[in-house]
Design a protein around this motif. Structure first.
Motif, PDB file in Angstrom:
ATOM      1  N   ILE A 108      -7.156   6.467  36.141  1.00 50.75           N
ATOM      2  CA  ILE A 108      -8.377   6.047  35.466  1.00 50.75           C
ATOM      3  C   ILE A 108      -8.733   4.679  36.025  1.00 50.75           C
ATOM      4  O   ILE A 108      -7.975   3.725  35.848  1.00 50.75           O
ATOM      5  CB  ILE A 108      -8.214   5.990  33.941  1.00 50.75           C
ATOM      6  CG1 ILE A 108      -7.815   7.360  33.399  1.00 50.75           C
ATOM      7  CG2 ILE A 108      -9.504   5.519  33.275  1.00 50.75           C
ATOM      8  CD1 ILE A 108      -7.574   7.383  31.908  1.00 50.75           C
ATOM      9  N   GLY A 109      -9.867   4.590  36.679  1.00 51.02           N
ATOM     10  CA  GLY A 109     -10.178   3.357  37.391  1.00 51.02           C
ATOM     11  C   GLY A 109      -9.176   3.157  38.509  1.00 51.02           C
ATOM     12  O   GLY A 109      -8.915   4.056  39.313  1.00 51.02           O
ATOM     13  N   SER A 110      -8.584   1.989  38.561  1.00 53.28           N
ATOM     14  CA  SER A 110      -7.610   1.671  39.611  1.00 53.28           C
ATOM     15  C   SER A 110      -6.173   1.781  39.122  1.00 53.28           C
ATOM     16  O   SER A 110      -5.256   1.374  39.833  1.00 53.28           O
ATOM     17  CB  SER A 110      -7.859   0.253  40.139  1.00 53.28           C
ATOM     18  OG  SER A 110      -7.732  -0.700  39.092  1.00 53.28           O
ATOM     19  N   THR A 111      -5.954   2.307  37.909  1.00 57.15           N
ATOM     20  CA  THR A 111      -4.601   2.359  37.359  1.00 57.15           C
ATOM     21  C   THR A 111      -4.112   3.790  37.249  1.00 57.15           C
ATOM     22  O   THR A 111      -4.854   4.694  36.871  1.00 57.15           O
ATOM     23  CB  THR A 111      -4.535   1.697  35.966  1.00 57.15           C
ATOM     24  OG1 THR A 111      -5.395   2.403  35.064  1.00 57.15           O
ATOM     25  CG2 THR A 111      -4.964   0.245  36.041  1.00 57.15           C
ATOM     26  N   ARG A 112      -2.858   3.986  37.595  1.00 58.74           N
ATOM     27  CA  ARG A 112      -2.227   5.308  37.512  1.00 58.74           C
ATOM     28  C   ARG A 112      -1.680   5.500  36.108  1.00 58.74           C
ATOM     29  O   ARG A 112      -0.931   4.683  35.586  1.00 58.74           O
ATOM     30  CB  ARG A 112      -1.117   5.404  38.549  1.00 58.74           C
ATOM     31  CG  ARG A 112      -0.400   6.733  38.579  1.00 58.74           C
ATOM     32  CD  ARG A 112      -0.110   7.132  40.002  1.00 58.74           C
ATOM     33  NE  ARG A 112      -1.344   7.344  40.754  1.00 58.74           N
ATOM     34  CZ  ARG A 112      -1.382   7.453  42.071  1.00 58.74           C
ATOM     35  NH1 ARG A 112      -0.276   7.370  42.778  1.00 58.74           N
ATOM     36  NH2 ARG A 112      -2.536   7.640  42.687  1.00 58.74           N
ATOM     37  N   ARG A 113      -2.023   6.636  35.473  1.00 61.03           N
ATOM     38  CA  ARG A 113      -1.645   6.868  34.087  1.00 61.03           C
ATOM     39  C   ARG A 113      -0.573   7.935  33.913  1.00 61.03           C
ATOM     40  O   ARG A 113       0.112   7.950  32.896  1.00 61.03           O
ATOM     41  CB  ARG A 113      -2.873   7.237  33.257  1.00 61.03           C
ATOM     42  CG  ARG A 113      -3.911   6.121  33.213  1.00 61.03           C
ATOM     43  CD  ARG A 113      -3.283   4.813  32.725  1.00 61.03           C
ATOM     44  NE  ARG A 113      -4.199   3.724  32.796  1.00 61.03           N
ATOM     45  CZ  ARG A 113      -5.060   3.399  31.832  1.00 61.03           C
ATOM     46  NH1 ARG A 113      -5.128   4.129  30.738  1.00 61.03           N
ATOM     47  NH2 ARG A 113      -5.856   2.370  31.980  1.00 61.03           N
ATOM     48  N   LEU A 114      -0.429   8.844  34.845  1.00 59.59           N
ATOM     49  CA  LEU A 114       0.675   9.797  34.754  1.00 59.59           C
ATOM     50  C   LEU A 114       1.005  10.325  36.136  1.00 59.59           C
ATOM     51  O   LEU A 114       0.187  10.284  37.061  1.00 59.59           O
ATOM     52  CB  LEU A 114       0.368  10.940  33.779  1.00 59.59           C
ATOM     53  CG  LEU A 114      -0.606  12.070  34.160  1.00 59.59           C
ATOM     54  CD1 LEU A 114       0.040  13.118  35.065  1.00 59.59           C
ATOM     55  CD2 LEU A 114      -1.124  12.747  32.912  1.00 59.59           C
ATOM     56  N   ARG A 115       2.223  10.824  36.229  1.00 62.28           N
ATOM     57  CA  ARG A 115       2.695  11.464  37.447  1.00 62.28           C
ATOM     58  C   ARG A 115       3.647  12.584  37.058  1.00 62.28           C
ATOM     59  O   ARG A 115       4.557  12.381  36.248  1.00 62.28           O
ATOM     60  CB  ARG A 115       3.423  10.449  38.341  1.00 62.28           C
ATOM     61  CG  ARG A 115       4.151  11.093  39.515  1.00 62.28           C
ATOM     62  CD  ARG A 115       4.898  10.073  40.336  1.00 62.28           C
ATOM     63  NE  ARG A 115       5.822  10.723  41.266  1.00 62.28           N
ATOM     64  CZ  ARG A 115       6.531  10.076  42.180  1.00 62.28           C
ATOM     65  NH1 ARG A 115       6.432   8.778  42.298  1.00 62.28           N
ATOM     66  NH2 ARG A 115       7.349  10.738  42.977  1.00 62.28           N
ATOM     67  N   THR A 116       3.441  13.758  37.604  1.00 57.52           N
ATOM     68  CA  THR A 116       4.330  14.878  37.322  1.00 57.52           C
ATOM     69  C   THR A 116       5.577  14.780  38.185  1.00 57.52           C
ATOM     70  O   THR A 116       5.676  13.951  39.088  1.00 57.52           O
ATOM     71  CB  THR A 116       3.633  16.210  37.594  1.00 57.52           C
ATOM     72  OG1 THR A 116       3.417  16.333  39.007  1.00 57.52           O
ATOM     73  CG2 THR A 116       2.295  16.296  36.851  1.00 57.52           C
ATOM     74  N   ARG A 117       6.520  15.654  37.923  1.00 57.61           N
ATOM     75  CA  ARG A 117       7.661  15.780  38.829  1.00 57.61           C
ATOM     76  C   ARG A 117       7.190  16.471  40.110  1.00 57.61           C
ATOM     77  O   ARG A 117       6.115  17.085  40.123  1.00 57.61           O
ATOM     78  CB  ARG A 117       8.770  16.617  38.184  1.00 57.61           C
ATOM     79  CG  ARG A 117       8.463  18.100  38.062  1.00 57.61           C
ATOM     80  CD  ARG A 117       9.514  18.804  37.226  1.00 57.61           C
ATOM     81  NE  ARG A 117       9.381  20.264  37.247  1.00 57.61           N
ATOM     82  CZ  ARG A 117       8.511  20.944  36.531  1.00 57.61           C
ATOM     83  NH1 ARG A 117       7.676  20.293  35.733  1.00 57.61           N
ATOM     84  NH2 ARG A 117       8.469  22.265  36.592  1.00 57.61           N
ATOM     85  N   PHE A 118       7.973  16.371  41.193  1.00 55.58           N
ATOM     86  CA  PHE A 118       7.572  17.090  42.398  1.00 55.58           C
ATOM     87  C   PHE A 118       8.344  18.418  42.487  1.00 55.58           C
ATOM     88  O   PHE A 118       9.462  18.544  41.992  1.00 55.58           O
ATOM     89  CB  PHE A 118       7.758  16.247  43.662  1.00 55.58           C
ATOM     90  CG  PHE A 118       9.186  15.918  44.007  1.00 55.58           C
ATOM     91  CD1 PHE A 118       9.987  16.857  44.633  1.00 55.58           C
ATOM     92  CD2 PHE A 118       9.719  14.663  43.748  1.00 55.58           C
ATOM     93  CE1 PHE A 118      11.297  16.564  44.969  1.00 55.58           C
ATOM     94  CE2 PHE A 118      11.027  14.367  44.075  1.00 55.58           C
ATOM     95  CZ  PHE A 118      11.822  15.315  44.689  1.00 55.58           C
ATOM     96  N   ILE A 119       7.708  19.393  43.081  1.00 54.95           N
ATOM     97  CA  ILE A 119       8.305  20.707  43.285  1.00 54.95           C
ATOM     98  C   ILE A 119       8.693  20.823  44.754  1.00 54.95           C
ATOM     99  O   ILE A 119       7.874  20.596  45.646  1.00 54.95           O
ATOM    100  CB  ILE A 119       7.321  21.836  42.918  1.00 54.95           C
ATOM    101  CG1 ILE A 119       6.768  21.613  41.512  1.00 54.95           C
ATOM    102  CG2 ILE A 119       8.019  23.189  43.017  1.00 54.95           C
ATOM    103  CD1 ILE A 119       7.785  21.654  40.415  1.00 54.95           C
ATOM    104  N   VAL A 120       9.941  21.163  45.017  1.00 51.75           N
ATOM    105  CA  VAL A 120      10.468  21.118  46.380  1.00 51.75           C
ATOM    106  C   VAL A 120      10.052  22.356  47.169  1.00 51.75           C
ATOM    107  O   VAL A 120      10.160  23.493  46.691  1.00 51.75           O
ATOM    108  CB  VAL A 120      12.007  21.012  46.355  1.00 51.75           C
ATOM    109  CG1 VAL A 120      12.567  21.019  47.781  1.00 51.75           C
ATOM    110  CG2 VAL A 120      12.427  19.743  45.625  1.00 51.75           C
TER     111      VAL A 120
END
Length: 634
Positions: free
Chosen positions: A54-66
């Motif tokens: 949102i704007g220039s700020t990161r609010r969430l990140r999921t896990r990565f799937i290999v």
């Protein structure tokens, strides 16, 4: 510009046909080969994760799937917002050993969600210039890269909190616990007795106690276990000092060794300052004495574990190194067993033993280390004289190579702490247990749950039934903690009224909720998608005491939520709250109050919520602003 003020309920489903260019493959191969010596065949790996900005700020990140071009995340998140924004940006990235690679983005106009309608769509991914991205299938046809996302905006005041206790913060790992006795401390040492000007709601004056003296006595009287977590634990610390305390008091290290020799299980979790092991940095950048502490207890019955901040499985190699060197464990807790309150007669536990002891916890902002011993008057010179309480603890972090011969004042230290008795003390102990299971290693696990630990068949410490079952499970001894997660979570969510302090008059019974900044990489208890963010404890309708180990957006959101529930005063100690302040401002304005604040680069943040009612039993110390000075008002 639209204002988002509330919470976003986000469900990240999946993405399909993600395009990984040859350039990304080549760069990934080079990174792996240079940094880890991995073979080139790993260059084709695609490990996607999703971010929301949102704007220039990161609010969430999921896990990565290999290893997939079609990741299926299926993660649910709650994002607190207080932002003016035109759009929400989704980014899909490829996790790598060092850094990440851009795989595409999608934009959601705020106008599409501002009215609370459910936004549930497949979105086409584009590059940074807005051109659509494609991936060729086996037949050579172009298939669009897409992401499936669901977002629903819930403005402030629209959430149903009817099932919660008054002022309870929802969706937190530890629920609010009634029936506690809480003792508040300001500074490490005070003169015990009534404090003029602080009246209790039931009549009489508030009577304060001395924090470090109480901790010393609690450790001294422990018969089963002493568990300590700390940013720094200095073995030479004198918790009791002349002239106010007995001359034969032991240092902290001597006291813990003595208790261990008596058969008490003494376990320490101390932050590992990794700069101690770097050439040219001497005892480490932060001067925590962790290596000296570990060496002191090496050939004793005390078990000391140095634990750095560890990166999670979703972190790249560079992020793990960064976390280990830049962030700390900031929990400061002491958990001991103590005698049951007279008249408290609980029933026999699962081991058929009638408990005779209970848990007692100290939690707050004071490390048991050098420089923290101080009085409310904060003397600068007099106590440093020979024979004075600071003659061997002359702490001044602003002067290099300081000794008593240099004419400069000692650095004063002001902080707050608390003693918690009742069910919330068990929550503090559970936090320690979960960290120990995760961080202490399999060879140290039996020291917690076997031998003289809580798993012993004759243990007589009052703990809830679910925790007894968890600690007695054979899988725990084998390190199979994932199989026991449901048992542990259910035991935490259930409130055992038998743990409540008996005989407390209503005006002395506290409701307490424990928060913490921790995740599954640091303890065995944090759920992957739980909103379990704030490393602090809060007493409802009274005080919030916070201490951040590092900047994380979710921490700020949870603190903003807990602040908006407070009706008296909030005291926050953090140098990482710049993002939180505007967020808190929006929450407080919604309550019809005003917010004034003053913050320093590395000092306490003091927030005053207007109107500030007279301090009562729930908050024995209030803070006000007088002119340009911050003063403690009694």
């Amino acid at each position: 510009m639209p204002l988002l003020h509330g919470a976003l309920h986000v469900f990240a489903y999946q993405a399909t046909n993600l395009a990984v260019t040859r350039r990304i493959q080549a760069v990934g191969c080079l990174k792996r080969y240079i940094c880890c010596g991995m073979l080139p065949e790993l260059s084709g790996s695609c490990d996607p994760y999703l971010c929301l900005d949102i704007g220039s700020t990161r609010r969430l990140r999921t896990r990565f799937i290999v290893g997939t071009h079609n990741p299926d995340w299926h993660e649910q998140h709650e994002v607190y917002v207080a932002d003016e924004a035109e759009q929400i940006t989704l980014e899909v990235k490829d996790a790598d050993v060092v850094g990440s690679d851009f795989l595409g983005q999608a934009v959601i106009p705020v106008a599409d969600i501002i009215n609370g309608q459910l936004f549930d769509k497949w979105l086409d991914l584009t590059d940074t210039s807005g051109q659509p991205l494609f991936c060729r299938d086996k037949s050579g046809d172009k298939q669009p890269s897409r992401v499936h996302i669901s977002i629903q905006y819930k403005p402030v005041g629209s959430e149903d909190l009817s099932e919660l206790r008054p002022n309870e913060v929802p969706r937190i790992y530890f629920p609010q616990r009634p029936g506690n006795k809480v003792t508040l401390y300001h500074d490490a040492v005070c003169t015990p007795g009534p404090v003029p000007g602080i009246s209790l709601a039931g009549g009489g004056l508030y009577s304060e106690s001395s924090c470090w003296d109480d901790i010393y006595v609690a450790i001294q009287q422990a018969e089963r276990f002493v568990w300590i977590t700390g940013w720094s634990i200095w073995t030479d610390t004198m918790l009791q000092r002349q002239p106010a305390s007995p001359a034969n008091s032991l240092s902290l290290g001597e006291l813990l060794v003595q208790k261990a020799q008596q058969g008490v299980g003494v376990l320490l979790l101390v932050w590992d300052d990794t700069t101690n092991n770097m050439p040219g940095l001497g005892p480490g950048v932060m001067g925590t004495s962790d290596e000296k502490t570990n060496a002191y207890f090496k050939d004793t019955e005390v078990t000391c574990v140095l634990c750095p901040r560890q990166g999670g499985v979703e972190d790249s190699l560079l992020q793990k190194v960064q976390r280990g060197n830049m962030f700390t464990h900031h929990q400061k807790t002491v958990i001991v067993d103590t005698a049951l309150t007279p008249g408290h007669r609980p029933a026999a536990m699962l081991n058929e033993v009638v408990p005779t002891r209970r848990m007692l916890a100290f939690v707050g902002g004071l490390d048991l280390t050098n420089g923290r011993y101080d009085y409310p008057s904060h003397p600068l010179f007099d106590t440093c004289a020979p024979g004075g309480p600071h003659c061997t603890d002359m702490y001044q972090g602003c002067v290099e190579s300081l000794d008593n011969s240099k004419p400069c004042p000692r650095e004063p230290w002001h902080d707050i702490h608390a003693r918690v008795e009742g069910p919330a003390a068990v929550d503090v102990a559970v936090n320690f247990i979960e960290r120990w299971v995760k961080q202490a290693g399999a060879r140290n696990l039996f020291k917690l749950v076997g031998g003289i630990g809580l798993h012993h068949r004759k243990v007589d410490v009052l703990i809830p039934e679910g925790l007894q079952q968890y600690l007695s499970a054979g899988k725990l001894m084998k390190g199979q903690v994932k199989d026991l997660s449901e048992m542990r979570v259910q035991s935490i969510k259930h409130h055992d009224a038998g743990l409540e302090m008996p005989g407390l008059p209503p005006e002395e019974a506290w409701s307490v909720q424990l928060f913490r900044t921790i995740d599954s990489s640091e303890c065995s208890g944090a759920l992957q998608n739980s909103v379990d963010d704030a490393e602090c404890w809060t007493t409802c309708n009274a005080l919030v005491c916070c201490s951040f180990p590092g900047y994380r957006n979710r921490d700020d959101c949870t603190h903003a939520r807990s602040l908006c529930l407070q009706q008296l005063c909030a005291y926050l100690h953090s140098s990482f709250l710049l993002m939180c302040l505007p967020l808190v401002h929006f929450w407080i304005v919604d309550l019809g109050t005003t917010l004034t604040c003053k913050y320093a680069r590395a000092g306490p943040v003091l927030l005053r919520l207007q109107p500030l009612r007279r301090a009562s039993r729930r908050m024995p110390t209030a803070f006000t602003r007088q002119d340009s000075q911050w003063a403690r008002a009694r």
